[in-house]
Design a protein around this motif. Structure first.
Motif, PDB file in Angstrom:
ATOM      1  N   MET A   1       0.818  -1.208   0.000  1.00 18.65           N
ATOM      2  CA  MET A   1       0.000   0.000   0.000  1.00 18.65           C
ATOM      3  C   MET A   1       0.856   1.264   0.000  1.00 18.65           C
ATOM      4  SD  MET A   1      -3.432  -0.844   2.044  1.00 18.65           S
ATOM      5  CE  MET A   1      -3.069   0.306   3.355  1.00 18.65           C
ATOM      6  N   THR A  33     -18.726   9.895 -13.288  1.00 18.27           N
ATOM      7  CA  THR A  33     -18.450   8.643 -12.557  1.00 18.27           C
ATOM      8  C   THR A  33     -19.714   8.038 -11.960  1.00 18.27           C
ATOM      9  OG1 THR A  33     -16.290   9.545 -11.943  1.00 18.27           O
ATOM     10  CG2 THR A  33     -16.997   7.563 -10.775  1.00 18.27           C
ATOM     11  N   PHE A  34     -20.532   8.875 -11.324  1.00 15.29           N
ATOM     12  CA  PHE A  34     -21.684   8.341 -10.576  1.00 15.29           C
ATOM     13  C   PHE A  34     -23.035   8.760 -11.169  1.00 15.29           C
ATOM     14  CE2 PHE A  34     -18.296   8.981  -7.293  1.00 15.29           C
ATOM     15  CZ  PHE A  34     -18.071   7.649  -6.982  1.00 15.29           C
ATOM     16  N   GLY A  89     -15.151  10.140  -3.909  1.00 15.71           N
ATOM     17  CA  GLY A  89     -13.951   9.381  -4.249  1.00 15.71           C
ATOM     18  C   GLY A  89     -14.076   8.802  -5.653  1.00 15.71           C
ATOM     19  N   ALA A  90     -13.219   9.230  -6.548  1.00 17.14           N
ATOM     20  CA  ALA A  90     -13.296   8.740  -7.937  1.00 17.14           C
ATOM     21  C   ALA A  90     -11.994   9.027  -8.672  1.00 17.14           C
ATOM     22  CB  ALA A  90     -14.457   9.402  -8.675  1.00 17.14           C
ATOM     23  N   VAL A  91     -11.690   8.143  -9.617  1.00 15.34           N
ATOM     24  CA  VAL A  91     -10.551   8.344 -10.514  1.00 15.34           C
ATOM     25  C   VAL A  91     -11.079   8.130 -11.935  1.00 15.34           C
ATOM     26  CG1 VAL A  91      -8.251   7.514 -11.179  1.00 15.34           C
ATOM     27  CG2 VAL A  91      -8.931   7.494  -8.769  1.00 15.34           C
ATOM     28  N   GLY A  97      -5.527   2.644 -11.774  1.00 14.63           N
ATOM     29  CA  GLY A  97      -4.480   1.629 -11.669  1.00 14.63           C
ATOM     30  C   GLY A  97      -3.079   2.200 -11.514  1.00 14.63           C
ATOM     31  N   ARG A  98      -2.981   3.499 -11.236  1.00 15.01           N
ATOM     32  CA  ARG A  98      -1.657   4.132 -11.052  1.00 15.01           C
ATOM     33  C   ARG A  98      -1.374   4.480  -9.599  1.00 15.01           C
ATOM     34  NH1 ARG A  98      -0.757   8.985 -15.204  1.00 15.01           N
ATOM     35  NH2 ARG A  98      -1.546   8.105 -17.143  1.00 15.01           N
ATOM     36  N   TYR A 101      -5.702   6.706  -6.306  1.00 14.69           N
ATOM     37  CA  TYR A 101      -6.724   6.668  -5.263  1.00 14.69           C
ATOM     38  C   TYR A 101      -6.091   6.359  -3.909  1.00 14.69           C
ATOM     39  CZ  TYR A 101     -11.338   6.529  -3.308  1.00 14.69           C
ATOM     40  OH  TYR A 101     -12.457   6.831  -2.569  1.00 14.69           O
ATOM     41  N   TYR A 123     -19.568   5.933   2.810  1.00 13.81           N
ATOM     42  CA  TYR A 123     -20.432   4.977   2.128  1.00 13.81           C
ATOM     43  C   TYR A 123     -19.670   4.459   0.922  1.00 13.81           C
ATOM     44  CZ  TYR A 123     -24.805   6.484   4.388  1.00 13.81           C
ATOM     45  OH  TYR A 123     -25.811   6.750   5.280  1.00 13.81           O
ATOM     46  N   THR A 124     -19.814   3.175   0.632  1.00 14.21           N
ATOM     47  CA  THR A 124     -19.160   2.643  -0.559  1.00 14.21           C
ATOM     48  C   THR A 124     -19.848   1.367  -1.027  1.00 14.21           C
ATOM     49  OG1 THR A 124     -17.054   1.931  -1.526  1.00 14.21           O
ATOM     50  CG2 THR A 124     -17.482   1.245   0.730  1.00 14.21           C
ATOM     51  N   ASP A 125     -19.752   1.080  -2.305  1.00 16.83           N
ATOM     52  CA  ASP A 125     -20.167  -0.231  -2.794  1.00 16.83           C
ATOM     53  C   ASP A 125     -18.948  -1.138  -2.966  1.00 16.83           C
ATOM     54  OD1 ASP A 125     -18.988   0.992  -4.939  1.00 16.83           O
ATOM     55  OD2 ASP A 125     -20.553   0.517  -6.392  1.00 16.83           O
ATOM     56  N   LYS A 126     -17.773  -0.649  -2.552  1.00 21.47           N
ATOM     57  CA  LYS A 126     -16.536  -1.435  -2.655  1.00 21.47           C
ATOM     58  C   LYS A 126     -15.820  -1.466  -1.301  1.00 21.47           C
ATOM     59  CE  LYS A 126     -15.821  -0.058  -7.476  1.00 21.47           C
ATOM     60  NZ  LYS A 126     -16.916   0.930  -7.592  1.00 21.47           N
ATOM     61  N   ALA A 128     -13.998  -3.556   0.077  1.00 18.85           N
ATOM     62  CA  ALA A 128     -12.626  -4.090   0.046  1.00 18.85           C
ATOM     63  C   ALA A 128     -11.596  -2.987  -0.181  1.00 18.85           C
ATOM     64  CB  ALA A 128     -12.508  -5.145  -1.046  1.00 18.85           C
ATOM     65  N   LEU A 129     -12.058  -1.902  -0.773  1.00 16.01           N
ATOM     66  CA  LEU A 129     -11.159  -0.772  -1.042  1.00 16.01           C
ATOM     67  C   LEU A 129     -10.692  -0.117   0.262  1.00 16.01           C
ATOM     68  CD1 LEU A 129     -10.241   0.668  -3.679  1.00 16.01           C
ATOM     69  CD2 LEU A 129     -12.359   1.990  -3.590  1.00 16.01           C
ATOM     70  N   TYR A 130     -11.545  -0.172   1.285  1.00 16.34           N
ATOM     71  CA  TYR A 130     -11.271   0.577   2.515  1.00 16.34           C
ATOM     72  C   TYR A 130     -10.888  -0.298   3.705  1.00 16.34           C
ATOM     73  CZ  TYR A 130     -13.415   4.161  -0.325  1.00 16.34           C
ATOM     74  OH  TYR A 130     -13.693   5.028  -1.351  1.00 16.34           O
TER      75      TYR A 130
HETATM   76  C1  LIG Z   1     -12.225   2.523  -7.244  1.00 11.13           C
HETATM   77  C2  LIG Z   1     -11.317   3.574  -7.910  1.00 11.13           C
HETATM   78  C3  LIG Z   1     -11.431   4.868  -7.117  1.00 11.13           C
HETATM   79  C4  LIG Z   1      -9.880   3.039  -7.840  1.00 11.13           C
HETATM   80  O1  LIG Z   1      -9.014   4.038  -8.377  1.00 11.13           O
HETATM   81  P1  LIG Z   1      -7.502   3.707  -8.827  1.00 11.13           P
HETATM   82  O2  LIG Z   1      -6.792   4.983  -9.012  1.00 11.13           O
HETATM   83  O3  LIG Z   1      -7.527   2.744  -9.945  1.00 11.13           O
HETATM   84  O4  LIG Z   1      -6.962   2.981  -7.525  1.00 11.13           O
HETATM   85  P2  LIG Z   1      -5.425   2.786  -7.156  1.00 11.13           P
HETATM   86  O5  LIG Z   1      -4.629   2.493  -8.385  1.00 11.13           O
HETATM   87  O6  LIG Z   1      -4.962   3.910  -6.317  1.00 11.13           O
HETATM   88  O7  LIG Z   1      -5.518   1.488  -6.257  1.00 11.13           O
HETATM   89  C5  LIG Z   1      -5.707   1.624  -4.868  1.00 11.13           C
HETATM   90  C6  LIG Z   1      -5.930   0.276  -4.264  1.00 11.13           C
HETATM   91  O8  LIG Z   1      -7.296  -0.088  -4.462  1.00 11.13           O
HETATM   92  C7  LIG Z   1      -7.387  -1.374  -5.051  1.00 11.13           C
HETATM   93  N1  LIG Z   1      -8.571  -1.331  -5.911  1.00 11.13           N
HETATM   94  C8  LIG Z   1      -8.715  -0.681  -7.080  1.00 11.13           C
HETATM   95  N2  LIG Z   1      -9.971  -0.861  -7.548  1.00 11.13           N
HETATM   96  C9  LIG Z   1     -10.615  -1.629  -6.629  1.00 11.13           C
HETATM   97  C10 LIG Z   1     -11.936  -2.159  -6.547  1.00 11.13           C
HETATM   98  N3  LIG Z   1     -12.845  -1.946  -7.503  1.00 11.13           N
HETATM   99  N4  LIG Z   1     -12.261  -2.906  -5.482  1.00 11.13           N
HETATM  100  C11 LIG Z   1     -11.333  -3.161  -4.497  1.00 11.13           C
HETATM  101  N5  LIG Z   1     -10.073  -2.666  -4.517  1.00 11.13           N
HETATM  102  C12 LIG Z   1      -9.721  -1.929  -5.581  1.00 11.13           C
HETATM  103  C13 LIG Z   1      -6.099  -1.533  -5.799  1.00 11.13           C
HETATM  104  O9  LIG Z   1      -5.792  -2.885  -5.991  1.00 11.13           O
HETATM  105  C14 LIG Z   1      -5.104  -0.846  -4.883  1.00 11.13           C
HETATM  106  O10 LIG Z   1      -4.747  -1.712  -3.837  1.00 11.13           O
HETATM  107  P3  LIG Z   1      -3.284  -1.583  -3.114  1.00 11.13           P
HETATM  108  O11 LIG Z   1      -3.280  -0.232  -2.435  1.00 11.13           O
HETATM  109  O12 LIG Z   1      -3.268  -2.721  -2.159  1.00 11.13           O
HETATM  110  O13 LIG Z   1      -2.270  -1.676  -4.212  1.00 11.13           O
HETATM  111  C15 LIG Z   1     -11.702   3.815  -9.395  1.00 11.13           C
HETATM  112  O14 LIG Z   1     -11.742   2.589 -10.066  1.00 11.13           O
HETATM  113  C16 LIG Z   1     -13.048   4.516  -9.563  1.00 11.13           C
HETATM  114  O15 LIG Z   1     -13.117   5.734  -9.582  1.00 11.13           O
HETATM  115  N6  LIG Z   1     -14.145   3.743  -9.687  1.00 11.13           N
HETATM  116  C17 LIG Z   1     -15.477   4.295  -9.841  1.00 11.13           C
HETATM  117  C18 LIG Z   1     -15.933   5.086  -8.633  1.00 11.13           C
HETATM  118  C19 LIG Z   1     -15.763   4.355  -7.323  1.00 11.13           C
HETATM  119  O16 LIG Z   1     -16.013   3.174  -7.214  1.00 11.13           O
HETATM  120  N7  LIG Z   1     -15.297   5.116  -6.287  1.00 11.13           N
HETATM  121  C20 LIG Z   1     -14.913   4.581  -4.996  1.00 11.13           C
HETATM  122  C21 LIG Z   1     -16.050   4.011  -4.256  1.00 11.13           C
HETATM  123  S1  LIG Z   1     -16.713   5.068  -3.047  1.00 11.13           S
END
Ligand SMILES: CC(C)(COP(=O)(O)OP(=O)(O)OC[C@H]1O[C@@H](n2cnc3c(N)ncnc32)[C@H](O)[C@@H]1OP(=O)(O)O)[C@@H](O)C(=O)NCCC(=O)NCCS
Length: 298
Positions: A1, A33-34, A89-91, A97-98, A101, A123-126, A128-130
């Motif tokens: 991380m 994004t949303f 929160g959005a990219v 993938g860089r 986030y 709030y999130t639908d992901k 695992a991200l947090y």
């Molecule tokens: C989810 C999102 C923000 C990830 O952005 P990103 O710049 O590609 O993320 P990063 O490259 O910084 O990766 C950060 C970490 O999140 C993980 N990750 C990325 N997308 C993920 C997903 N969909 N689910 C779980 N983990 C994810 C990566 O593997 C990485 O893990 P690491 O820190 O252990 O290496 C982007 O795909 C996005 O904007 N999606 C649509 C909006 C959204 O879902 N927003 C967040 C939810 S509230």
């Protein structure tokens, strides 16, 4: 991380809301994004003044990545908590993938800890991200049951937050409101309430003068859905139905109804399929089933 993000061609900015061009870049990012439009927030008193956005901007002004934090005081299990919330929160796809986030998440969490917040919510639908950052999901429950017999005569005025006098009335009650529940509720965050009035066109806002209360509600056939109550003293559900002049057969309350003089069965809720997550709050889980009002959704 901890790998460094690839920020080629990007410039980092934080606290950029005063720059209208940068604000519009965020509106565009969230729309793309949303599919939501937070533009109207500027006519409803603006973003929460505590907001601290963290963003990476491309040379043409496009916002490539963003995460915002703001103060969102809450009450949990009867205790007032100085919490922060993370939102927006959005990219954008070309920059995913860089590690951008991960970068804005770390910056936002550092800011929250520097500010001394006791907890952070999102709030999130992901989820695992947090989870790697110590966030855990708190299950949410709405409450359903037979509606009580309405109490009192109708006294209802529909409000439109885009009308200056109605906005002033809402802002006044938002400043004076009592928490709708002591199990889980916001005690501040007026900007979130106001923008949420614009995001769901089915939500009705009704002022009941004799109760000094604004009710955020919906009707689904015979089912009355109560989203939130703005009042210095929370009235009973029966008084709310009386003031609104409606006699539904069923009621669904989207927060713990402990102050409404009514009880319903708790039902697991997955509002928009999202998880409500919290970090940093020690101790037990929620002492009773509860839900954060969708009018506090952020
Ligand atoms: C989810 C999102 C923000 C990830 O952005 P990103 O710049 O590609 O993320 P990063 O490259 O910084 O990766 C950060 C970490 O999140 C993980 N990750 C990325 N997308 C993920 C997903 N969909 N689910 C779980 N983990 C994810 C990566 O593997 C990485 O893990 P690491 O820190 O252990 O290496 C982007 O795909 C996005 O904007 N999606 C649509 C909006 C959204 O879902 N927003 C967040 C939810 S509230």
């Amino acid at each position: 991380m901890s790998a460094a993000p690839d920020t080629t061609g990007l410039t980092f900015r934080q606290d950029y809301f005063a720059d209208r061009t940068a604000w519009r870049a965020l509106v565009s990012l969230l729309h793309d994004t949303f599919g939501i439009d937070i533009g109207p927030l500027m006519e409803l008193g603006g973003p929460d003044p505590s907001s601290m956005p963290f963003g990476w901007f491309a040379e043409d002004g496009t916002l490539a990545a963003n995460l915002s934090a703001f103060a969102m005081p809450i009450v949990v299990n009867g205790r007032r908590i100085s919490a922060a919330a993370l939102q927006s929160g959005a990219v954008r796809p070309p920059w995913r993938g860089r590690g951008l986030y991960r970068d804005v998440t770390n910056k936002a969490l550092d800011w929250c800890s520097y500010q001394g917040f006791e907890a952070i919510v999102l709030y999130t639908d992901k989820p695992a991200l947090y989870e790697p950052y110590g966030f855990r999901t708190l299950p949410m429950h709405s409450f359903e049951g037979d509606a009580p017999k309405p109490d009192g005569a109708p006294d209802a005025r529909t409000l439109d937050p885009r009308v200056a006098a109605d906005l002033a009335l809402l802002q006044d009650l938002l400043a004076r409101r009592e928490a709708v529940s002591d199990t889980l509720a916001v005690t501040g965050s007026p900007a979130m309430f106001l923008i949420n009035t614009q995001l769901d066109p089915n939500v009705q806002l009704t002022f009941i003068e004799k109760l000094d209360a604004v009710i955020a509600w919906k009707l689904d056939g015979e089912r009355f859905i109560l989203l939130d109550v703005l009042a210095p003293s929370i009235p009973s559900l029966a008084a709310i139905l009386g003031g609104l002049g409606i006699k539904p057969s069923r009621a669904e309350i989207l927060f713990n109804p402990e102050k409404l003089g009514w009880n319903g069965a708790p039902l697991p809720s997955s509002l928009h399929g999202t998880h409500f997550m919290i970090r940093g709050l020690d101790g037990p889980e929620l002492q009773a089933p509860a839900m954060l009002s969708p009018m506090a959704d952020f």
